[in-house]
Design an enzyme around this catalytic site. Structure first.
Site, PDB file in Angstrom:
ATOM      1  N   HIS A 109       0.746  -1.171  -0.034  1.00 28.18           N
ATOM      2  CA  HIS A 109       0.018  -0.063   0.019  1.00 28.18           C
ATOM      3  C   HIS A 109       0.831   1.191  -0.009  1.00 28.18           C
ATOM      4  CE1 HIS A 109      -3.533   2.282   0.592  1.00 28.18           C
ATOM      5  NE2 HIS A 109      -2.912   3.112   1.569  1.00 28.18           N
ATOM      6  N   THR A 141      -6.141  -8.506   5.856  1.00 28.49           N
ATOM      7  CA  THR A 141      -7.050  -8.836   6.846  1.00 28.49           C
ATOM      8  C   THR A 141      -8.573  -8.313   6.242  1.00 28.49           C
ATOM      9  OG1 THR A 141      -6.966  -7.100   8.113  1.00 28.49           O
ATOM     10  CG2 THR A 141      -5.822  -8.968   8.768  1.00 28.49           C
ATOM     11  N   GLU A 174       8.790   1.213  -2.698  1.00 33.23           N
ATOM     12  CA  GLU A 174       7.839  -0.127  -3.149  1.00 33.23           C
ATOM     13  C   GLU A 174       8.803  -1.363  -3.661  1.00 33.23           C
ATOM     14  OE1 GLU A 174       4.053   0.437  -4.372  1.00 33.23           O
ATOM     15  OE2 GLU A 174       3.935   2.606  -3.957  1.00 33.23           O
TER      16      GLU A 174
HETATM   17  C1  GRF Z   1       1.187   0.840  -6.247  1.00 33.11           C
HETATM   18  O1  GRF Z   1       1.606   2.188  -5.560  1.00 33.11           O
HETATM   19  C2  GRF Z   1       0.912  -0.040  -4.838  1.00 33.11           C
HETATM   20  O2  GRF Z   1       1.263   0.513  -3.733  1.00 33.11           O
HETATM   21  C3  GRF Z   1      -0.737   0.094  -4.919  1.00 33.11           C
HETATM   22  O3  GRF Z   1      -1.097   0.376  -6.289  1.00 33.11           O
HETATM   23  C4  GRF Z   1       0.146   0.421  -7.153  1.00 33.11           C
HETATM   24  C5  GRF Z   1       0.358  -0.315  -7.961  1.00 33.11           C
HETATM   25  O4  GRF Z   1       1.279   0.032  -8.926  1.00 33.11           O
HETATM   26  N1  GRF Z   1      -1.483  -0.897  -4.344  1.00 33.11           N
HETATM   27  P1  GRF Z   1       2.008  -1.247 -10.253  1.00 33.11           P
HETATM   28  O5  GRF Z   1       0.745  -1.646 -10.663  1.00 33.11           O
HETATM   29  O6  GRF Z   1       2.678  -2.157  -9.144  1.00 33.11           O
HETATM   30  O7  GRF Z   1       2.742  -0.621 -10.920  1.00 33.11           O
END
Ligand code: GRF
Length: 215
Positions: A109, A141, A174
């Site tokens: 997230h 969850t 991420e």
């Molecule tokens: C990311 O920012 C992730 O955190 C969120 O949705 C976005 C997805 O990006 N859940 P991608 O499809 O992985 O490029």
């Protein structure tokens, strides 16, 4: 080798980060399938180019959430994954689905949960004027964007930021933390205890907080 199934709805850059980590030898895993609820998800092509099995399960073809989730679970379960990885999968999942994968379903997230669950996290962080923002990998969850936190990365919010620049800074993180979290799970280094994640003693506490990069 342990197996994962990745669920996407769009771009799939987090999925790509997982594939890249696998290809670099940093994530020993069999990515058994990538499944999307949108046929136009760019990530489906990327996965197919990497030789990964892809599936499209159209949520619009089902009368309700439960029916879609049941079909999705059937699709996932044929691969018998050790872990199901949500990577930009833009569907709210039913309680039954989440319980079916209890303890083996994770999500990324784009905020430091529990701040900013839901959508438009970067815009909301800018509007609130927070100085630190980031991303979270957590177990799923039934409550949306809640669940035991596995790892977080923080980034600064700079005065000159707009939504795009902040999103890009978070996304770089991420791509760092998701492969790490998946690896820890598959290595059995994450223990769920009383609704919280306890790390294996072999991991340093510092491993779970990636702190601000200023650029
Ligand atoms: C990311 O920012 C992730 O955190 C969120 O949705 C976005 C997805 O990006 N859940 P991608 O499809 O992985 O490029």
């Amino acid at each position: 080798m342990k197996k994962i199934v990745i669920l996407i709805s769009g771009r799939g850059s987090n999925m790509e980060a997982l594939i890249a980590a696998r290809d670099a030898g940093d994530l020993p895993v069999n990515i058994a399938a990538v499944i999307s609820n949108r046929v136009e998800a760019e990530g489906l092509e990327t996965a197919a180019r990497s030789g990964i099995v892809t599936h499209f399960v159209n949520h619009k073809a089902f009368p309700g959430r439960e029916a879609f989730d049941a079909r999705l679970a059937d699709c996932i379960d044929q691969f018998e994954p050790d872990l199901v990885v949500l990577a930009g999968f833009m569907r709210i999942l039913s309680e039954g689905f989440v319980r079916h994968y209890g303890g083996r379903l994770i999500n990324i997230h784009p905020s430091l949960l529990p701040a900013f669950p839901g959508l438009h996290t970067h815009q909301r962080a800018l509007e609130e004027g927070v100085r630190i923002h980031g991303c979270t990998v957590h177990f799923v969850t039934p409550e949306l964007d809640h669940g035991p936190v596995i790892i977080q990365a923080a980034v600064p919010v700079l005065d000159g930021d707009d939504e795009a620049s902040l999103a890009a800074r978070v996304l770089r993180q991420e791509h760092q933390i998701y492969p790490r979290a998946v690896r820890w799970f598959l290595e059995g280094k994450l223990h769920l205890e009383n609704g919280r994640v306890r790390l294996d003693e072999s991991l340093a506490d510092s491993a779970v907080l990636v702190s601000p990069e200023i650029r």
